[in-house]
Scaffold this active site. Structure first.
Site, short mmCIF file in Angstrom:
data_model
loop_
_atom_site.label_atom_id
_atom_site.label_comp_id
_atom_site.label_asym_id
_atom_site.label_seq_id
_atom_site.Cartn_x
_atom_site.Cartn_y
_atom_site.Cartn_z
N ARG A 100 -56.28 23.15 25.25
CA ARG A 100 -56.09 21.78 25.75
C ARG A 100 -55.18 20.95 24.85
O ARG A 100 -55.38 19.75 24.69
CB ARG A 100 -57.44 21.08 25.95
CG ARG A 100 -58.32 21.80 26.99
CD ARG A 100 -59.62 21.05 27.24
NE ARG A 100 -60.41 21.75 28.23
CZ ARG A 100 -61.30 22.71 27.95
NH1 ARG A 100 -61.50 23.06 26.69
NH2 ARG A 100 -61.97 23.31 28.91
N ARG A 101 -54.20 21.61 24.27
CA ARG A 101 -53.20 20.90 23.47
C ARG A 101 -51.80 21.08 24.04
O ARG A 101 -50.82 20.72 23.39
CB ARG A 101 -53.23 21.39 22.01
CG ARG A 101 -54.56 21.20 21.31
CD ARG A 101 -54.41 21.50 19.83
NE ARG A 101 -55.70 21.59 19.16
CZ ARG A 101 -55.86 21.80 17.86
NH1 ARG A 101 -54.78 21.95 17.09
NH2 ARG A 101 -57.06 21.88 17.32
N GLY A 102 -51.70 21.69 25.22
CA GLY A 102 -50.40 21.88 25.83
C GLY A 102 -49.65 23.11 25.35
O GLY A 102 -48.46 23.27 25.66
N TYR B 6 -51.95 30.04 36.89
CA TYR B 6 -50.50 30.12 36.96
C TYR B 6 -49.88 29.43 38.16
O TYR B 6 -48.65 29.29 38.23
CB TYR B 6 -50.07 31.58 36.89
CG TYR B 6 -50.34 32.17 35.52
CD1 TYR B 6 -49.48 31.91 34.46
CD2 TYR B 6 -51.49 32.93 35.29
CE1 TYR B 6 -49.74 32.41 33.20
CE2 TYR B 6 -51.75 33.43 34.03
CZ TYR B 6 -50.89 33.17 32.98
OH TYR B 6 -51.16 33.66 31.72
N VAL C 256 -50.07 36.88 27.42
CA VAL C 256 -50.20 35.43 27.29
C VAL C 256 -51.61 35.09 26.83
O VAL C 256 -52.60 35.48 27.46
CB VAL C 256 -49.90 34.73 28.64
CG1 VAL C 256 -50.09 33.22 28.50
CG2 VAL C 256 -48.50 35.06 29.11
N SER D 77 -54.93 37.28 34.56
CA SER D 77 -56.33 37.49 34.18
C SER D 77 -57.22 36.44 34.82
O SER D 77 -58.37 36.71 35.15
CB SER D 77 -56.46 37.45 32.65
OG SER D 77 -55.95 36.22 32.14
N PHE E 287 -49.01 45.41 33.48
CA PHE E 287 -48.15 45.33 32.31
C PHE E 287 -48.58 44.19 31.42
O PHE E 287 -47.90 43.77 30.54
CB PHE E 287 -46.67 45.17 32.73
CG PHE E 287 -46.40 44.09 33.73
CD1 PHE E 287 -46.21 42.78 33.32
CD2 PHE E 287 -46.36 44.39 35.08
CE1 PHE E 287 -45.96 41.79 34.26
CE2 PHE E 287 -46.09 43.40 36.02
CZ PHE E 287 -45.89 42.10 35.60
#
Length: 416
Positions: free
Chosen positions: A97-99, A130, A89, A125, A416
């Site tokens: 900061r744009r979604g 999250y 990710v 990370s 992973f």
């Protein structure tokens, strides 16, 4: 790249094979831009599941990445549950900061639900990211630097019957993988590895050694059977007073206490070393109860596997409970609203059911706390003490906390 206010928004799509290099380069840049060896890059290319990977594109430029490996995860009771291993990710710094991250998490969790996988899991990370998507820290990992000049081992009976011998890591990969597979059902949080994943354990790029030796391996054998293995490196260091080398343990697994003790005794006794460094081990790892002085082992812990129930009912039914439990949860889940509401969980060591109910709630919590407690390593009572779980029916917290526990600490054996 268009920059005017009327430019189209970056597009989200499933990864195509011919876009992998751009996609992966975007990921590497998001994590600092350090190049990987050709061997490492090729391994991740081969492991990528394209139909489970997403990219966000601004014209021809990839500006966001996310993937989901298909794993099976051991849950309390020993069942192997299909899960989505969220991975890779990243968002380009030019598009923050744009979604974009939220849009990938939204699409990904919808996909996971459609795939019929009750859980999504990840390693973070940056842990602060999250929680807002419903992921809770469910396992810890143990690290330590043991002063082997001052710390001794007291080994169990039978240790002297175990033979330890050197072996080239690649030559015994199949033997080690078969032994690992025997251990997977015994501990929550362990991953049943799909073909190809065994290569991760012997990946040995020179740039990742930090001055230590190439990867080494020993097997523990008893009566002609392989009963354990250890993979490690040796980092030579010298001072005016002499050698002060370090043994860096990368992986260790054993089928019995004597085999495990034999491996630790070998690692503690390697010539020209005075320290053994371990990392990413279970918090209840056996060596802690063999050593003569835990203080001089300098143990510390960090967050490891984050768990996100995607289908609350299916996830809670898939595991067992170490004591009888019959509670109604009021679950908050704004990001996956199909989970929100009341669920009655009834379970014991033999099995469980979890269904929608209109009965009064006994405990109230968010899906994040449910994920944190799911593998049995985080106590619901501890979360309640932090104000993260609210007890409505007196006694329900103690009942649920006991039931959700695990006899062994959950552990993620590798990232992973």
């Amino acid at each position: 790249m268009a920059t005017d206010g009327n430019a189209p928004s970056p597009g989200l799509r499933v990864l195509r094979q011919d876009d992998w290099d751009k996609w992966y380069d975007t990921l590497l840049r998001a994590f600092g831009g350090v190049p990987e060896s050709a061997e490492e890059r090729e391994l991740w290319r081969s492991l990528t599941e394209y139909d489970r990977s997403l990219g966000i594109w601004d014209g021809d430029e990839c500006v966001g990445t996310a993937g989901a490996f298909s794993f099976r995860l051991t849950v309390p009771g020993g069942a192997s549950l299909p899960v989505a291993g969220v991975t890779m990710v990243g968002v380009a710094a030019t598009h923050r900061r744009r979604g974009l991250l939220t849009s990938m998490m939204r699409r990904q969790l919808d996909d996971v639900r459609a795939w019929g996988e009750p859980l999504a899991v990840l390693t973070a990370s940056e842990p602060a990211i999250y929680g807002r998507f419903g992921y809770g820290n469910a396992t810890l990992s143990l690290a330590a630097e043991i002063d082997t000049t001052r710390v001794g081992l007291s080994v169990p009976d039978g240790t002297d019957d175990v033979r330890v011998r050197y072996a080239a890591p690649a030559d015994v990969l199949d033997v080690c993988e078969a032994l690992y597979a025997r251990l997977v059902p015994e501990r929550p949080g362990m991953l049943a590895r799909r073909p190809g994943w065994e290569r991760l354990g012997v990946l040995d790029p020179e740039g990742g050694r930090e001055g230590a030796s190439p990867l080494q391996c020993v097997l523990a054998e008893r009566d002609g059977e392989t009963v354990g293995y250890a993979r490690y490196r040796v980092k030579p260091e010298w001072e005016l007073s002499g050698s002060n080398g370090k043994v860096v343990v990368e992986d260790l697994a054993a089928l019995a206490p004597a085999a495990e003790a034999a491996l630790w005794r070998f690692l503690f006794g390697i010539d020209l070393t005075s320290k053994v460094t371990v990392r990413s081990r279970p918090v209840d790892d056996a060596w802690q109860y063999l050593v003569s002085d835990q203080r001089r082992c300098h143990p510390w812990f960090r967050d490891s596997l984050y768990v996100r129930p995607v289908e609350v009912g299916a996830a809670l039914e898939a595991r067992t409970y170490q004591a009888p439990v019959d509670v109604v949860f009021e679950v908050e889940d704004a990001f996956c609203p199909w989970n929100a509401g009341r669920w009655r969980l009834t379970g014991d060591p033999k099995g469980a059911s979890c269904e929608r109910t209109t009965d009064a709630a006994d405990l109230a919590l968010s899906v994040r706390e449910l994920g944190a407690a799911y593998l049995g390593g985080v106590s619901l009572a501890a979360l309640a003490a932090a104000g993260r779980v609210r007890e409505i029916r007196r006694g329900a917290l103690a009942e649920a906390s006991l039931g959700f526990g695990s006899a062994v600490a959950p552990w993620l054996p590798h990232g992973f």
